[in-house]
Every structure is written in C-alpha cells, then in structure tokens.
Design a protein around this motif. Sequence first.
Motif: not given
Length: 224
Positions: A28-31, A137-140, A142-146
Amino acid sequence: MRVNRILLSSSLIVVALVVQVTVLARLHLPGAVPDLLLLTVLGLALVYGHVGGALIGFFAGLLADLAPPADHAAGRYALVLCVIGYLAGLVKPETGQVKSASGPMAVVVAAALGSTLLYAGVGALVGDTAARHVGLGSLLFTAALYDLLLAPFVVPGVMALARRAENDPLADTSSTKAGDISSGWLAGGTGLRIGGQRGNGGLRARAARARVARAGRIKGVKRL
C-alpha cells in the motif's frame, strides 16, 4: 526461442508475478505499485533482443491480465509489456555485457514512464479513466521512483541468469559450434597424419641415400 530460454523466462515471470501480487501490491505504497514484472521483462529483453523481449513481454503481460485480482480488460497489459520489451531489446548491448549502470537505469526510467503512459492511454481508449482520478503525474513519478530503487536488485540478476542460460552446452548454437570445431579437428588431424607420413617417408629416403653414399665411399664405388 530455444527451450532453455522458454524455461528460464517462464520461471522468472511466474516468480516475479507471484511476488508482485502477494507482496508488493500489499505494501500500500503511495501512488504506483513497484513493477517487478516489468523489471524482469527488461532484464530478459536486454539479453535476448527485441524479438525475444516482445514475446516475453506479451506473455508476461497476458499472465498478469488473467491473474487475480486483475480488474482490467485482458490483453491491456500484454500490449504494454510487448511494446516495452520490444523497445528495450533494441538497446541490447552488442557484446551482451553492460559496461556501466547508467544505460540500464535510463532504460528502467524510460520503461516505467512509458508503460504507465501507455497503460493509461490504452485504458482511456476502452473507457477506463482511473488514472485521471488517481493523478497521472503522481503515478509517473512514483512508478519511476519505485522501479529505479528496485532495479539494481532485479535487472542485473535476471541478465546474469539469462546469459548463463545462453552458454548452455546443450543449446543449438553451442552444438553447432562444437560440430564446426570437431570438423576442424578431424580435418586438421588428417592433414597432420598425412603430413607426418610424408615427413617420415622423406626422412627414410634421405637416410637411405646417406647409407648408400656411405657405402659408396667405403667400398670405393663411384656414384653416377
């Protein structure tokens, strides 16, 4: 694709999907959710090339589409991973060895952003607007970060396993090389034996002439 590629790819894809569904999705991580399946496809595509990457990506995405708790149309993620696997395979290193980590990391970031955008775009075409409510925007981000944080623990290991499978002595290419080498050895061995016979014959002839010469000198026989 050879049998060793199919077995290795299938095993890695199944393990990645199980871990993603049972572990990563429950954090349940954000994004976005860390995409272990995407990283596995990238690692295999960087070794097998664009054709292998596209096939692996398609079947990996189709498996994810059918695995519970999937709540989207079947084939949607298969299309995304097929395209990503094909594009990632195009930047496969010519020697099969990665010289620095910057290249694969750039591929991971581009794949994370591209897969998210493509998934949202395909969803918009079929009437799924969930990405708008969550925030693209938040999906992009967090997806790149994770995926970037998870990539050093996944992509190098997947690539190493794929390269080791490629060096399997039972593989077709290795068998072909072995056949060529064996043929070369046989030809070379025959040549050496023939040359050796000729060489021994020449030595015997010279030795015989020397004996005749010695006999002629000893017996006083004039040589013609």
